[in-house]
Design an enzyme around this catalytic site. Structure first.
Site, PDB file in Angstrom:
ATOM      1  N   LYS A  34       4.026  -0.299   7.821  1.00 13.34           N
ATOM      2  CA  LYS A  34       3.325   0.626   6.929  1.00 13.34           C
ATOM      3  C   LYS A  34       3.831   0.330   5.513  1.00 13.34           C
ATOM      4  CE  LYS A  34       3.276   4.063   4.733  1.00 13.34           C
ATOM      5  NZ  LYS A  34       2.961   4.095   3.292  1.00 13.34           N
TER       6      LYS A  34
ATOM      7  N   GLU B  88      19.539   8.339  -8.992  1.00  8.62           N
ATOM      8  CA  GLU B  88      18.847   7.068  -9.143  1.00  8.62           C
ATOM      9  C   GLU B  88      17.630   7.288 -10.052  1.00  8.62           C
ATOM     10  OE1 GLU B  88      16.951   5.398  -5.572  1.00  8.62           O
ATOM     11  OE2 GLU B  88      17.918   3.514  -6.081  1.00  8.62           O
TER      12      GLU B  88
ATOM     13  N   CYS C 162      16.598  -1.307  -5.657  1.00 11.87           N
ATOM     14  CA  CYS C 162      17.595  -0.468  -4.980  1.00 11.87           C
ATOM     15  C   CYS C 162      18.998  -0.854  -5.413  1.00 11.87           C
ATOM     16  CB  CYS C 162      17.433  -0.550  -3.473  1.00 11.87           C
ATOM     17  SG  CYS C 162      17.386  -2.223  -2.852  1.00 11.87           S
TER      18      CYS C 162
ATOM     19  N   GLU D 280      17.624   2.134   4.267  1.00  9.93           N
ATOM     20  CA  GLU D 280      18.101   1.551   3.002  1.00  9.93           C
ATOM     21  C   GLU D 280      17.534   2.420   1.897  1.00  9.93           C
ATOM     22  OE1 GLU D 280      18.515   0.386  -0.031  1.00  9.93           O
ATOM     23  OE2 GLU D 280      17.513  -1.574   0.092  1.00  9.93           O
TER      24      GLU D 280
HETATM   25  P1  NAD Z   1       9.225   7.094  -0.939  1.00 11.55           P
HETATM   26  O1  NAD Z   1      10.524   7.183  -0.203  1.00 11.55           O
HETATM   27  O2  NAD Z   1       8.366   8.303  -0.990  1.00 11.55           O
HETATM   28  O3  NAD Z   1       8.302   5.916  -0.330  1.00 11.55           O
HETATM   29  C1  NAD Z   1       8.797   4.808   0.382  1.00 11.55           C
HETATM   30  C2  NAD Z   1       7.888   4.553   1.590  1.00 11.55           C
HETATM   31  O4  NAD Z   1       7.923   5.676   2.463  1.00 11.55           O
HETATM   32  C3  NAD Z   1       6.410   4.344   1.236  1.00 11.55           C
HETATM   33  O5  NAD Z   1       5.843   3.381   2.115  1.00 11.55           O
HETATM   34  C4  NAD Z   1       5.806   5.716   1.526  1.00 11.55           C
HETATM   35  O6  NAD Z   1       4.432   5.674   1.823  1.00 11.55           O
HETATM   36  C5  NAD Z   1       6.598   6.136   2.735  1.00 11.55           C
HETATM   37  N1  NAD Z   1       6.611   7.589   2.970  1.00 11.55           N
HETATM   38  C6  NAD Z   1       6.488   8.580   2.048  1.00 11.55           C
HETATM   39  N2  NAD Z   1       6.522   9.793   2.659  1.00 11.55           N
HETATM   40  C7  NAD Z   1       6.694   9.560   3.983  1.00 11.55           C
HETATM   41  C8  NAD Z   1       6.809  10.409   5.125  1.00 11.55           C
HETATM   42  N3  NAD Z   1       6.757  11.739   5.024  1.00 11.55           N
HETATM   43  N4  NAD Z   1       6.968   9.824   6.329  1.00 11.55           N
HETATM   44  C9  NAD Z   1       7.033   8.479   6.447  1.00 11.55           C
HETATM   45  N5  NAD Z   1       6.914   7.630   5.415  1.00 11.55           N
HETATM   46  C10 NAD Z   1       6.753   8.164   4.185  1.00 11.55           C
HETATM   47  O7  NAD Z   1       9.538   6.581  -2.379  1.00 11.55           O
HETATM   48  P2  NAD Z   1       8.629   6.804  -3.680  1.00 11.55           P
HETATM   49  O8  NAD Z   1       8.111   8.197  -3.815  1.00 11.55           O
HETATM   50  O9  NAD Z   1       7.615   5.781  -3.647  1.00 11.55           O
HETATM   51  O10 NAD Z   1       9.716   6.628  -4.797  1.00 11.55           O
HETATM   52  C11 NAD Z   1      10.538   7.754  -5.152  1.00 11.55           C
HETATM   53  C12 NAD Z   1      11.936   7.344  -5.401  1.00 11.55           C
HETATM   54  O11 NAD Z   1      12.478   6.694  -4.228  1.00 11.55           O
HETATM   55  C13 NAD Z   1      12.105   6.308  -6.481  1.00 11.55           C
HETATM   56  O12 NAD Z   1      12.117   6.870  -7.738  1.00 11.55           O
HETATM   57  C14 NAD Z   1      13.418   5.679  -6.089  1.00 11.55           C
HETATM   58  O13 NAD Z   1      14.482   6.446  -6.566  1.00 11.55           O
HETATM   59  C15 NAD Z   1      13.399   5.708  -4.587  1.00 11.55           C
HETATM   60  N6  NAD Z   1      12.983   4.412  -4.002  1.00 11.55           N
HETATM   61  C16 NAD Z   1      13.951   3.602  -3.527  1.00 11.55           C
HETATM   62  C17 NAD Z   1      13.595   2.373  -3.007  1.00 11.55           C
HETATM   63  C18 NAD Z   1      14.649   1.430  -2.496  1.00 11.55           C
HETATM   64  O14 NAD Z   1      14.456   0.232  -2.535  1.00 11.55           O
HETATM   65  N7  NAD Z   1      15.739   1.927  -1.972  1.00 11.55           N
HETATM   66  C19 NAD Z   1      12.278   1.975  -2.952  1.00 11.55           C
HETATM   67  C20 NAD Z   1      11.292   2.851  -3.426  1.00 11.55           C
HETATM   68  C21 NAD Z   1      11.676   4.066  -3.941  1.00 11.55           C
END
Ligand code: NAD
Length: 477
Positions: free
Chosen positions: A171, A379, A280, A246
């Site tokens: 996904k 972050e 990250c 992660e």
């Molecule tokens: P997020 O955690 O919401 O999204 C990451 C993934 O999880 C996406 O594929 C998203 O569709 C999915 N997701 C979202 N809600 C979900 C749920 N309820 N169940 C299962 N999957 C779900 O991250 P974001 O909103 O895109 O970004 C927000 C913050 O997260 C950023 O500002 C950053 O601080 C952090 N982030 C970290 C990384 C990393 O590499 N560690 C990557 C993206 C974002």
């Protein structure tokens, strides 16, 4: 319009609905992806299971390795095309998008070679017994991928999962899916059996959640925010499904007075501006020995002032952020800092060619950031570097370890004994000494401690996480 990739076919969602894909460089829609449903996830898991039972679990590891190698080769041949897709979808400057495509090819190359080298053990035991261990795949693994490095994160988790003998349901993030849909087509072209690699697009709370809860998923890997990581782990806990998380970091770069500053300065700047800080492992704090605080800030300030931000295709130091809400998030951090009186040392420039509708943010260096301020604790996921001084090694360790995260730490010193003391004392999954670039090595295990997550990806270590160990004890008299 893009479709899901299920059982080697491009299929529409059962919802009949789509999501617009925006180009971060101008904020305009240029494509559509499927808005997936739990039913689509179910179809993908079913296809994966069938593939596992009928083909994948019976394939010799060497054959699996050859398939992965063919995919690596194909990705290399299509590297420019994939880089162009990633550039538009994520807003990555050309060099960074190219590097990601090549890293993806390298992941599949590395894991292709690992397929037939994952051995068990024989264990000395009581007389009359022979005991051996087998590393067996989990079966169907689920992968929830974020938008910041779709190709790289896909390479490190899906490459390893396939190599270990699993089949995958992926996904990707709703903000950036296009390169992975293309890679899945390439996998079909090189002969992947139907169902080995499936991709379902859509919103996290709809399809991500359905994937984490699906009883047919036997392992989940997630990269993203700590908040969603908690939800994933809770959902998986309901059925005792193993999870690799992660979740990012607030990684410190620790610079002692004896450091080689010519090497440190570009590495410190590079580690916070790569992918516009949406990384990250971004080095988002710089902890500086008080003896060199002023001169190093001056050098860093000059480097920040020279940075230019613009449309991805201009291939400048930074491209745009992924979306408007991410831009707003960075603005909020900076305006909080201003209210708190935290001094801004220097800022880069957004070039005139950048459309006003794009999601641009000039990189910023701030100094004397109080260790408990949110800019030193949370972050940002944008190009914002928080500097603070330390008086001695003890204080450097306290500051470095003083957040909820523990992903990467950079240490800059010529003192060998100090290098080892620091490496031992830093609460961090990775410690890079006199470098930060090792974060890119596909061979090197990678993962966090504390709220940065658990489990390891990359390197050979990832294969252990994507397998389960079976102990076989034979009594033969
Ligand atoms: P997020 O955690 O919401 O999204 C990451 C993934 O999880 C996406 O594929 C998203 O569709 C999915 N997701 C979202 N809600 C979900 C749920 N309820 N169940 C299962 N999957 C779900 O991250 P974001 O909103 O895109 O970004 C927000 C913050 O997260 C950023 O500002 C950053 O601080 C952090 N982030 C970290 C990384 C990393 O590499 N560690 C990557 C993206 C974002």
């Amino acid at each position: 319009m893009q479709l899901h990739h299920i059982a080697n076919a491009d299929v529409a969602s059962s919802s009949g609905r789509t999501i617009a894909v925006l180009d971060p460089s101008d904020g305009q829609p240029f494509d559509e992806i499927q808005r997936g449903t739990p039913e689509d996830i179910d179809a993908a898991v079913h296809a994966a299971r069938q593939c596992f039972d009928s083909v994948w679990s019976r394939m010799a590891p060497v054959e699996r390795g050859r398939l992965l190698q063919r995919l690596s080769q194909k990705i290399s041949e299509h590297a420019e095309e994939l880089a162009a897709i990633e550039q538009r979808d994520c807003g990555k400057p050309t060099r960074q998008a190219r590097a990601d495509a090549l890293a993806l090819a390298r992941y599949f190359e590395f894991y292709a070679g690992a397929c037939d080298k994952l051995h068990g053990e024989t264990i000395p035991y009581t007389d009359g017994f022979s005991v051996l261990t087998w590393r067996e795949p989990h079966g169907v693994t689920g992968h929830i991928v974020p938008w910041n490095y779709p190709m790289q994160i896909f390479g490190r988790c899906v490459g390893a999962a396939l190599a270990a003998g699993n089949v995958c349901v992926v996904k990707p993030a709703e903000d950036a899916c296009l390169s992975l849909l293309r890679v899945a087509q390439l996998a079909t072209e090189v002969g992947f059996p139907a169902g080995a690699l499936n991709i379902v697009t859509g919103y996290g709370h709809e399809v991500g959640d359905a994937l984490a809860r699906h009883p047919g998923i036997q392992h989940i890997s997630f990269t993203g925010s700590p908040k969603i990581g908690t939800l994933i782990q809770q959902a998986a806990a309901e059925r005792h499904c193993p999870v690799t998380l992660e979740l990012g970091g607030k990684s410190p770069q620790i610079v002692f007075a004896d450091a080689d500053l010519d090497a440190a300065v570009p590495a410190i700047v590079g580690a916070i501006i790569q992918n516009a800080g949406q990384t990250c492992s971004a080095g988002s704090r710089v902890l500086i020995d008080a003896m060199i605080y002023e001169p190093l800030l001056e050098r860093l300030g000059r480097a920040f002032e020279a940075l230019r931000v613009g449309p991805a295709a201009m291939d400048l130091d930074l491209g745009p952020l992924i979306r408007q809400s991410q831009q707003q998030r960075v603005w909020d951090f900076l305006s909080d800092a201003q209210v708190a009186g935290i001094p801004l040392v220097a800022q880069g420039t957004v070039v005139d060619e950048a459309p006003e509708t794009g999601f641009y943010q000039a990189p910023a260096l701030l100094r004397d950031v109080p260790p408990q301020h949110r800019l030193a604790q949370k972050e940002v996921f944008g190009p914002v570097l928080a500097a603070m001084p330390f008086d001695d090694e003890e204080q450097a360790v306290q500051l470095a370890n003083g957040t909820r995260y523990g992903l990467v730490a950079g240490v800059w010193t010529r003192d060998g004994a100090r290098q080892l003391r620091m490496a031992r004392r830093l609460a961090s999954g990775q410690v890079f000494i006199n470098n930060y670039g090792a974060a890119g090595g596909v061979e090197l295990p990678f993962g966090g401690v504390k709220s940065s997550g658990h489990g390891r990806e990359k390197g050979f270590e990832a294969l252990y996480g994507f397998t389960t160990l079976k102990t076989v004890a034979i009594r033969h008299g």
